[in-house]
Structures are given as structure tokens and as C-alpha cells.
Design an enzyme around this catalytic site. Structure first.
Site, mmCIF file in Angstrom:
data_model
loop_
_atom_site.group_PDB
_atom_site.id
_atom_site.type_symbol
_atom_site.label_atom_id
_atom_site.label_comp_id
_atom_site.label_asym_id
_atom_site.label_seq_id
_atom_site.Cartn_x
_atom_site.Cartn_y
_atom_site.Cartn_z
ATOM 1 N N HIS A 45 0.824 -1.207 0.000
ATOM 2 C CA HIS A 45 0.000 0.000 0.000
ATOM 3 C C HIS A 45 0.863 1.263 0.000
ATOM 4 O O HIS A 45 0.481 2.275 -0.594
ATOM 5 C CB HIS A 45 -0.916 -0.015 1.227
ATOM 6 C CG HIS A 45 -2.019 0.984 1.179
ATOM 7 N ND1 HIS A 45 -3.142 0.811 0.396
ATOM 8 C CD2 HIS A 45 -2.187 2.179 1.786
ATOM 9 C CE1 HIS A 45 -3.949 1.843 0.542
ATOM 10 N NE2 HIS A 45 -3.393 2.694 1.381
ATOM 11 N N HIS A 91 -10.114 2.725 -0.602
ATOM 12 C CA HIS A 91 -10.322 2.317 0.782
ATOM 13 C C HIS A 91 -11.149 1.040 0.768
ATOM 14 O O HIS A 91 -12.207 0.938 1.377
ATOM 15 C CB HIS A 91 -10.995 3.433 1.587
ATOM 16 C CG HIS A 91 -10.258 3.756 2.852
ATOM 17 N ND1 HIS A 91 -10.856 4.002 4.044
ATOM 18 C CD2 HIS A 91 -8.920 3.834 3.108
ATOM 19 C CE1 HIS A 91 -9.953 4.252 4.978
ATOM 20 N NE2 HIS A 91 -8.762 4.156 4.418
ATOM 21 N N HIS A 93 -10.403 -2.539 1.506
ATOM 22 C CA HIS A 93 -10.475 -3.506 2.593
ATOM 23 C C HIS A 93 -11.225 -2.956 3.811
ATOM 24 O O HIS A 93 -12.095 -3.649 4.358
ATOM 25 C CB HIS A 93 -9.061 -3.960 2.990
ATOM 26 C CG HIS A 93 -8.412 -4.876 1.994
ATOM 27 N ND1 HIS A 93 -8.585 -4.760 0.636
ATOM 28 C CD2 HIS A 93 -7.574 -5.930 2.160
ATOM 29 C CE1 HIS A 93 -7.889 -5.704 0.016
ATOM 30 N NE2 HIS A 93 -7.258 -6.424 0.924
ATOM 31 N N ASP A 264 -0.270 15.213 4.824
ATOM 32 C CA ASP A 264 -1.339 14.649 5.640
ATOM 33 C C ASP A 264 -0.886 13.307 6.202
ATOM 34 O O ASP A 264 0.010 12.650 5.665
ATOM 35 C CB ASP A 264 -2.623 14.493 4.822
ATOM 36 C CG ASP A 264 -2.662 13.208 4.036
ATOM 37 O OD1 ASP A 264 -3.452 12.330 4.373
ATOM 38 O OD2 ASP A 264 -1.874 13.089 3.076
ATOM 39 N N GLY A 530 -2.122 9.060 -8.573
ATOM 40 C CA GLY A 530 -2.790 7.766 -8.576
ATOM 41 C C GLY A 530 -2.513 6.961 -7.327
ATOM 42 O O GLY A 530 -1.836 7.401 -6.397
#
Length: 719
Positions: A45, A91, A93, A264, A530
């Protein structure tokens, strides 16, 4: 002794070879904090370790691209000293385990990616894939995801203006929730994430850190199994009202000269944000974990670094600006804490209770993270593995109207009214068109300009032929944006696939990326941001195994004068109807073939990229010159479905000059548009096929079409 056993390493998602690399990078065994940090930073991820090699081949540059992949979001120039900033993320899972919070925090995360760069978010979109409607868990998942998207977006004050929702059995055990945000900023007030300046303070702002979301990035990098519900604690909890305060506080501070860098806290939370900021700036970072604002008792550095609690940001400020910044965040009732400083060591050093609890060189965490060139089968071998049946001799349809009604009533084409009624699409008062037409259109506040945006992908095409499917996903957004009169400028993407360690799945990834790349180059339509989401595969009992390859594309284009925007609705009785791009010939992988004949067979329609570019340019010119009154691209369901959608949008029917064959009616050949024009108009290259009039389409009354089209969600949700 650090107590790191092979079981502990495996539980952190690292294989033995990767753990050996950790030992080499440190020159010693890691402690648990260090292992956790390597675990999340080297997760699929965060590191894109299976896709990075192939992602590098994608086109990312154009004269109007200000910033391509590598930052929080992509940036394009839209003229007049303004930029559009946008990105799409997954998002998946978390949304399967806890649909409301999974979807809500997906929206919150992508909003932060955009406003952290200095943009005010102006629109949210989404791309959703669910399993069979009759699957016992699916209604619960759909209700939760839609409520989560609406609940977060509505409360934070950013309009949700469109997207797509599809159903297929391949998503029974692993739904997809992809969220996209578009924002607008001044080109001279864009903020980046590279931490620089020896001794500059590192500041934590936003909400307090809790234990929610720990190992979220690792979970998102693994298959599902029958124990997936036990992962519920790895799902974050969102607070849109805090996010709204965070947006306003950040934008207020950005209007000063205090910020050096900003990032963030998304996947992997404080770990990824601090590592990425320091590595991009070629610096080091030192954090005092005792200074991190926590909302739970006795939190450890391991928990603080890996928590994915929401509504948090990390900043590097100029020295001496801390009091001013703190005053702004306190005014907005948000936490503010100086938790560290920029160093020149090239290391991440964490201190807790006066002791060093982590000391890791940054290069192995980020730039030198594992990168795999995983094996994949050839196109011919993939074809044999996929076992897509050849297209049989298709019998002629017996009743066009009956077939049209079945398609319009089915899950794929049914009205999404039940969904979009839960989204506030008008907050901000700049939404000009939702994507119930072709693309959503949002005015750039205070100007004549507007941004057009569309999310698209046809996973059934991508499964049957990954290369053509990848091309088509890009071309579909190009077509939708052109159909409202906007010039397509750039795309973001969310690449959803199953387990890349299977050579057949890796062939899907490589094929789709090659198709996307070729389409972007041919259409002058670069990729500026992306996300990659792999291991979307369920081993759970009764689960749906691997998802279909789903490279969702989010396109953005520019209308220089929003008064020239086109819509799909028929405008006047007697207007001539034209077809641009040729008649339908291709039934392979069509909705008609699947829904009427019960077959998922044949190759998908090929995409002629030169023709796509030419036809898009022609349509935009006709719209700009005021020569056409309505425009709609032809996609799922073919010509007759497109005409039905134009009729439903207007209440006016159409009368065709000739009967349609099965392929003419339902073929999904690409690069095609329907346009209408005043009676007697001549449109070079287009063929007149009928006129607007009457109260029916294909022999079916509009009200019967509407009743069928709106029944699916209403009946399903009321049952």
C-alpha cells in the site's frame, strides 16, 4: 534481545528476504517499533513494490502539468494563475469490514491529500464496485458505503457530484471503494511535502492520536480470509466536522508565509508522513513521542507511529512561526504540538521517556524500499488462463423494446437516484451538472471557467483483454469529458487488482498499464497522480476469490466558458439526431450479451485511439460553436440505451429512420457519440438516424422505461 521471532516478522507482513534487508539496513536486529515502521513503509500500500517498475513507464508530463506523481496529489494549470489539484485513492479492505467508516475515512483521506497542497476542495467523486445484489452481505455493504460517503462529504461541505457504481459476482468477497477529490488553488500558493531547513520545527496538528487504524496499511496489502472481520480495529474512525475545521485552519495558515512543508497523515499515519517529508527533502527527522497528542492512556511509540487516526497533519514551519500557527489552530479548536525538528542525519530518530526507541536510516525506508519485477504470463497464456469463451453466432433479437427494458431495469444501468439523493451535490453553489449525464461539471468560483470530471472503467473488458480494457478506461473518461464540451487535460487513477504474486494477475496489471499508457500518449492526456490497491482477493468461505482487474480512471478537463456546457437531454421536438463514429458492430463483452443471452463471451470492443482523439475534437468544436443541442457518448448498452438515457433526461422520445439490428442497437463499439441539432443542420462526418419526438424509445413508452429504471434500488432497499 529484541524478541523479534519469525512469527512476529510474518505477522508484520515481511517475508524472510525482506527481513534480511532490514537487518542489513540497520546492521542489527530491529526493535518492535523499528520493525513496525519497516512493515508499513514496505507494505504494498505504501511502497508499490509490485507495480513501481511498470508505473515508471506511464506518461506524466505535458506543458500544463505543474506536478505529476510523487506528491500528495497531481496539479495542472487551468489558466489565469489557477490550478486544479486532484487525486483518487482506494479504501477497499476497510470498507468491506466496516462499510460506513471505511468509506467515510476514504473520503476524508483523499480530501486531505488535496487541501494539504493548498487547494480548496470543490468536488468529490467515487467509483464503487459491489458483488451480486442477492449476496447476503451486499445490501448491508451498499447501504453502509453510500451512507459513509454521504455522511462525510455532506458534513465537510464539499459536494459529491458523481461517480459510478457497478455490480459483479467477482466483488462478492472484496468490494472496491475508490474516492476522488478535485480542488482549486492559486499557482503561486501551492504547498509541497519536502522537509528542509536544519532545526526547523516539526508540528503536529488536527485530532489526537488513538489506537484506531493500527496496521491499516499492512491489512490493505493482504488477501482477505475467513478471519477478516477480526481486523475491525484496523479500520479508522472519521470525524467530518473536525476535517472541516482542519481545512479552514490549514488554508488560513497557508495564507501566511509560515509553512515550509506539509503532509497529511494517511496510510501508516505519523510514520509515512514523517518518512516521506524527510526523504523528499534529503533530510533527517527527530521526534519526541512524549509530545504527540494522544486521546488514549499509556500509548506506546509503536502505537503512535502506526495509528491511522484521522484528521491529522504534519508540518514543517519556519523558525519563530510556531506561536502564530498555534493561535490559528487553537482558534479552530484543533490540537497543535511541536513534536520534533528537521535534522541533517538522514535518519529517523524517535525519543520516548528520555530514551532512543528508534533509529533508522531513511533511504532504505523510502527510496530503497523493495521493488519487484514479478513474473507474468504472455498475452496468449493469459487468454488460455482467463478462458473467455469465443463469441458464438448470436441469434437476432426478437423484441428490441423488451430487451431494452431488461437492460434499463438491471443493476448495471438502473437509476442511481437512491444513491445520489443521499449526497449533497449542490453545497458551494457551483455544481452545474452531476455525472448522471456524461461528466460532472463544477464552476471555478468567480470565473467563467468550469472543471469537468468523470470516473470510468469497464472491468469486464479488462478481464477479457487487459490491454484493450486499459485503453478503454482512459478513452471513456476522455469521451465523457469531451461530451460536455471540456478539453480533457489529465487523469488520476486507482489501480485495483488481486494478488500480484500470481503471474496471471500480474499479466492483468502489466496489460492494463500498457493500454492506459498508450491511450494517454495518443490522447495527450497524462497521468498526474494515482493509487495502487493490490491483494483484492478473498479466501473467505463462500467469497468471490479475485476481483476483476479494475483500473479506475478519474479524468479532469476544462471548459473555458461554462455557458457552452452541453448536456445529454433532448431539447426540442423535431431536432435531428446524428450518430458520430459509425454504427454498432461489436457485441463481445456487451451488457446485452450478458443480460439477455447469459454469456460473458468474446473480446471487448477495440479502441482506435486516433479515431477517439479526432471524434472528441469534433464534438468539442460543435459544442463550442453552438451547432449541437444535446450530446451523449455511447457506452454500456450501446446506441439504444444511450437514446433511452437522453429521453429519460428530457421526457422527449425519439423516432428512428430505420429498424436496428442487434449489433446496431446494443453493440458497444467505442469512440461514438449521439448528438442532436436543429432541423436541417448538416454535421460533417455524422449520419442522421432520426429525430426527437413522440413519447417512446425503441417502442417503449418513456414512463415505462422510467418505472423500470428506477425500480431496482427502490425495491432492493425496501425489501
Amino acid at each position: 534481545m529484541s524478541g523479534i521471532t519469525p512469527d512476529v516478522v510474518e505477522a508484520h507482513g515481511l517475508n524472510p528476504e525482506e527481513y534480511a534487508r532490514v537487518l542489513h539496513a540497520l546492521g542489527r536486529e530491529p526493535n518492535l517499533v523499528e520493525l513496525g515502521i519497516f512493515s508499513v513503509m514496505w507494505s504494498e500500500h505504501c511502497s508499490y513494490k509490485s507495480s513501481r517498475f511498470h508505473l515508471k513507464k506511464l506518461p506524466t508530463e505535458a506543458p500544463w502539468v505543474i506536478c505529476g506523481p510523487g506528491e500528495n496529489a497531481g496539479i495542472i494549470d487551468i489558466g489565469d494563475g489557477q490550478a486544479a489539484i486532484f487525486k483518487m485513492e482506494s479504501h477497499n479492505h476497510p470498507s468491506y469490514i466496516e462499510p460506513y467508516q471505511g468509506a467515510a475515512t476514504g473520503v476524508g483521506g483523499i480530501l486531505r491529500d488535496v487541501f494539504t497542497m493548498g487547494a480548496r476542495p470543490v468536488a468529490n467523486m467515487n467509483a464503487l464496485r459491489f458483488g451480486r445484489p442477492d449476496h447476503p452481505k451486499m445490501k448491508h455493504l451498499v447501504k453502509g458505503v453510500v451512507a459513509g460517503i454521504g455522511g462525510y462529504g455532506n458534513c465537510v461541505g464539499v459536494p459529491t457530484v458523481g461517480g459510478e457504481t457497478n455490480f459483479h459476482k467477482a466483488y462478492d468477497g472484496n468490494i472496491l471503494v475508490n474516492a476522488m477529490t478535485v480542488g482549486v488553488a492559486d499557482t503561486d500558493k501551492i504547498f509541497y511535502s519536502a522537509a528542509t531547513g536544519l532545526g526547523n520545527p516539526i508540528v503536529y496538528v488536527g485530532s489526537k492520536t488513538g489506537r484506531d487504524g493500527i496496521h491499516g496499511a499492512t491489512m490493505a496489502s493482504a488477501d482477505f480470509d475467513e478471519h477478516s472481520d477480526e481486523k475491525r480495529p484496523t479500520v479508522q474512525v472519521g470525524d467530518p466536522f473536525t476535517e472541516k475545521l482542519l481545512i479552514e485552519a490549514c488554508l488560513e495558515l497557508m495564507a501566511t508565509d509560515a509553512i515550509v512543508a506539509i503532509q497529511d497523515m494517511g496510510a501508516a499515519g505519523l510514520t509515512s508522513s514523517s518518512v516521506e517529508m524527510a526523504s523528499k527533502g534529503g533530510a533527517g527527522i527527530r521526534l519526541n513521542m512524549n509530545k504527540v497528542p494522544c486521546r488514549e492512556e499509556a500509548m506506546t511509540p509503536y502505537e503512535m507511529m502506526l495509528s491511522e487516526s484521522q484528521e491529522r497533519m504534519l508540518m514543517v514551519l519556519k523558525p519563530g512561526k510556531e506561536p502564530m500557527a498555534e493561535a490559528i489552530f487553537r482558534k479552530w479548536e484543533l490540537d497543535f504540538a511541536v513534536i520534533g525538528e528537521v535534522t541533517d542525519t538522514g535518519h529517523m530518530v524517535l525519543e520516548f521517556n528520555g530514551e532512543i526507541v528508534c533509529d533508522i536510516p531513511l533511504e532504505p525506508l523510502a527510496d530503497e524500499a523493495p521493488e519487484y519485477q514479478r513474473p507474468y504470463v504472455s498475452a496468449e497464456e493469459y487468454k488460455a488462463w482467463a478462458r473467455v469463451p469465443a463469441l458464438p453466432e448470436v441469434p437476432a433479437m426478437t423484441d428490441l423494446g423488451a430487451d431494452l427494458l431488461i437492460l434499463m431495469a438491471g443493476a448495471d444501468l438502473a437509476s442511481r437516484k437512491w444513491i445520489w439523493e443521499q449526497y449533497d451535490s449542490q453545497v458551494g453553489a457551483d455544481t452545474m451538472q452531476k455525472s448522471g449525464g456524461d461528466a460532472a461539471v463544477v464552476r471555478v468560483h468567480g470565473t467563467r471557467k468550469a472543471l469537468a470530471m468523470s470516473t470510468d472503467c469497464s472491468p469486464r473488458y479488462c478481464y477479457a483483454d487487459p490491454y484493450e480494457g486499459g485503453k478503454q478506461a482512459v478513452a471513456e473518461t476522455y469521451r465523457n469529458i469531451s461530451a460536455v464540451g471540456a478539453l480533457p487535460l489529465a487523469i488520476t487513477n486507482c489501480l485495483n487488482f488481486a494478488n500480484p504474486q500470481r503471474p496471471e494477475i500480474m499479466a492483468q496489471i502489466v496489460g492494463c498499464l500498457n493500454g492506459m499508457g498508450d491511450a494517454c500518449r495518443a490522447l495527450d492526456y497524462p497521468i498526474v497522480s494515482g493509487n495502487v490497491s493490490l491483494y483484492n482477493e478473498s479466501k473467505a468461505t463462500g467469497g468471490g476469490s479475485a476481483i476483476l482487474p479494475t483500473p479506475a480512471i478519474g479524468g479532469v478537463g476544462l471548459l473555458t466558458d461554462h455557458d457552452q456546457m452541453a448536456t445529454i437531454a433532448f431539447k426540442a421536438e423535431g431536432d435531428d439526431i446524428f450518430l458520430l463514429g459509425g454504427e454498432g458492430t461489436h457485441l463481445g463483452q456487451s451488457l446485452w450479451l450478458r443480460e439477455i443471452m447469459g454469456l460473458e463471451a468474446g473480446p471487448p470492443p477495440p479502441v482506435d485511439l486516433h479515431r477517439e482523439a479526432v471524434n472528441g475534437g469534433v464534438v468539442r468544436e460543435w459544442i463550442r460553436d453552438g451547432r449541437v443541442t444535446a450530446v451523449h457518448d455511447i457506452s454500456d448498452g450501446g446506441l439504444i440505451v444511450a437514446l433511452a438515457e437522453m429521453a429519460l433526461a428530457s421526457g422527449l422520445g425519439c423516432i428512428l429512420d430505420a429498424d436496428l439490428s442487434t449489433a446496431q442497437a446494443f453493440g458497444e463499439d467505442q469512440s461514438r457519440y449521439i448528438v442532436t441539432a436543429a432541423p436541417g443542420a448538416v454535421l460533417e462526418g455524422a449520419v442522421r438516424i432520426g429525430r426527437v419526438g413522440g413519447s417512446a424509445v425503441g417502442g417503449v413508452e418513456i414512463e415505462a422505461l422510467r418505472a423500470a429504471n428506477e425500480a431496482f434500488f427502490r425495491d432492493w432497499m425496501d425489501a
